[in-house]
Design an enzyme around this catalytic site. Sequence first.
Site, PDB file in Angstrom:
ATOM      1  N   SER A 258       0.853  -1.182   0.000  1.00 13.62           N
ATOM      2  CA  SER A 258       0.000   0.000   0.000  1.00 13.62           C
ATOM      3  C   SER A 258       0.889   1.232   0.000  1.00 13.62           C
ATOM      4  O   SER A 258       2.113   1.128   0.019  1.00 13.62           O
ATOM      5  CB  SER A 258      -0.896   0.003   1.248  1.00 13.62           C
ATOM      6  OG  SER A 258      -0.089   0.114   2.415  1.00 13.62           O
ATOM      7  N   LYS A 259       0.264   2.409   0.009  1.00 11.07           N
ATOM      8  CA  LYS A 259       1.048   3.648  -0.031  1.00 11.07           C
ATOM      9  C   LYS A 259       1.978   3.774   1.165  1.00 11.07           C
ATOM     10  O   LYS A 259       3.077   4.312   1.049  1.00 11.07           O
ATOM     11  CB  LYS A 259       0.113   4.864  -0.109  1.00 11.07           C
ATOM     12  CG  LYS A 259      -0.501   5.046  -1.492  1.00 11.07           C
ATOM     13  CD  LYS A 259      -1.230   6.367  -1.594  1.00 11.07           C
ATOM     14  CE  LYS A 259      -1.760   6.581  -3.014  1.00 11.07           C
ATOM     15  NZ  LYS A 259      -2.452   7.865  -3.154  1.00 11.07           N
ATOM     16  N   ARG A 260       1.553   3.262   2.316  1.00 15.65           N
ATOM     17  CA  ARG A 260       2.419   3.380   3.488  1.00 15.65           C
ATOM     18  C   ARG A 260       3.669   2.507   3.353  1.00 15.65           C
ATOM     19  O   ARG A 260       4.669   2.744   4.007  1.00 15.65           O
ATOM     20  CB  ARG A 260       1.657   3.032   4.773  1.00 15.65           C
ATOM     21  CG  ARG A 260       1.252   1.568   4.891  1.00 15.65           C
ATOM     22  CD  ARG A 260       0.352   1.348   6.115  1.00 15.65           C
ATOM     23  NE  ARG A 260      -0.151  -0.011   6.161  1.00 15.65           N
ATOM     24  CZ  ARG A 260       0.472  -1.012   6.759  1.00 15.65           C
ATOM     25  NH1 ARG A 260       1.635  -0.807   7.350  1.00 15.65           N
ATOM     26  NH2 ARG A 260      -0.061  -2.216   6.777  1.00 15.65           N
TER      27      ARG A 260
END
Length: 478
Positions: A258-260
């Site tokens: 994911s973006k994290r």
Amino acid sequence: MASESSTPSPVPAGEVVTRFAPSPTGFLHIGGARTALFNWLYARHHGGRTLLRIEDTDRKRSTQEAIDAIIEGLDWMGLDYDAPPLFQSDRAERHAEVARQLLEAGHAYKCFATPEELEAMREEQRANKKPLRYDGRWRDRDPSEAPEGAPFTIRLKAPKDGETTIHDRVQGAVTVKNEEIDDYIILRADGTPTYMLAVVVDDHDMGVTHVIRGDDHLNNAFRQLPIIRAMNEIEGNWPDPVYAHIPLIHGSDGAKLSKRHGALGVEAYRDEFGILPEALFNYLLRLGWGHGDREEITREEATQLFDLDGVGKSPSRFDMKKLEHLNGHYLREADDARLAALVAARIGEGADEALLTRAMPVLKVRAKNLVEVAEGAAFLFANRPLEMTEKAALLLEGDARSILRKIYEALRAENDWTSEALEATTKALSEELGLGLGKLAQPMRAALTGTTTSPGIFDVLVLLGRDEALARLDAQAA
């Protein structure tokens, strides 16, 4: 460019052809970049061709900004293509033509089921805890039973008996029972093609021999093969492609990327994190593919070594620290003038590329990315009076300013402004004062750079030049 590329060129027999087919509903994310890289390397390794197809049939979500970002990201990574990009939206009539061929040959049929009927069918399947699949209600019915002028879709008549096995180059032999594949829509009621049909037709027309993509598409292969095999019956020369479904990239914690974790556009690694393209190329190459224990592999070596046999079956874990470590290696290997130009663009107005080029050997030695190089170079272009960090200001307390005055006087008398001579003079002063060299270097660094971290202090003196260096020392001395 789109209209010029709508008709693919013929492919020589026996040639390997791969394709990268992103949807321009977002930027080129890290997983897509790796898929593009593997396709590019496989084709280059085998002396074949690699093609780019922009799957822009979702007109509401596809944007020109995303198309530009994808093409720019691929170009930045050095992934070139052997034909102009093919835009899927240009080819709707060709896709519909194949749907009509399948219909006429009995491999597809008209479905007059209304949206309300299909929703009721699904509700019943949910209630009975059955898989949500089209039940084939129009598969064997005569179209004349439908009301005159009623809208219809065209559905593929998928095989219902037996099973299909794909000998995937990464996953191995994978088998699915044909009864699990429903009769899905290939042409909507408005005459537009669905993704499944468009992909198959474009791959055939582009001459794609090897479909290398994420393993989230493995189920799609079993849905797409019936179209290929039906068209092979009708026309001939519609061979099955070689499939290679690559495991997805996970985050460092094993969860879906994911973006994290770092599932960002390629441009973020370039602009925000200061990663070099050769570092990202090398890192993505090693993310799911290996050649012994080697970590650092050049583009030329990768082209010679890459093959699908080296792709693992397990998901890879994205690790930003590893990427930065590798990036540090490529920073130290990179041409200083090239890095100076990249850093000058980050610093902006007032940056001196010639000075940055001279400074680069000492600026890049410990840096992990271009952001750190630019931060390390900021002192070169700072105006007096220098803005001090909190920690740097602490180094100028107590008797530090009186020590700086002695340093200033000693260096002002030095005529040989080289790091060797400046170091010798400073060491002589430290011995005279009975202080360790660090007691002199720390306030010097604060006075010269406004920070507590910098290249070697004697390199700093030389890079600033005699007049500026003395002026900065004088400004902070008591």
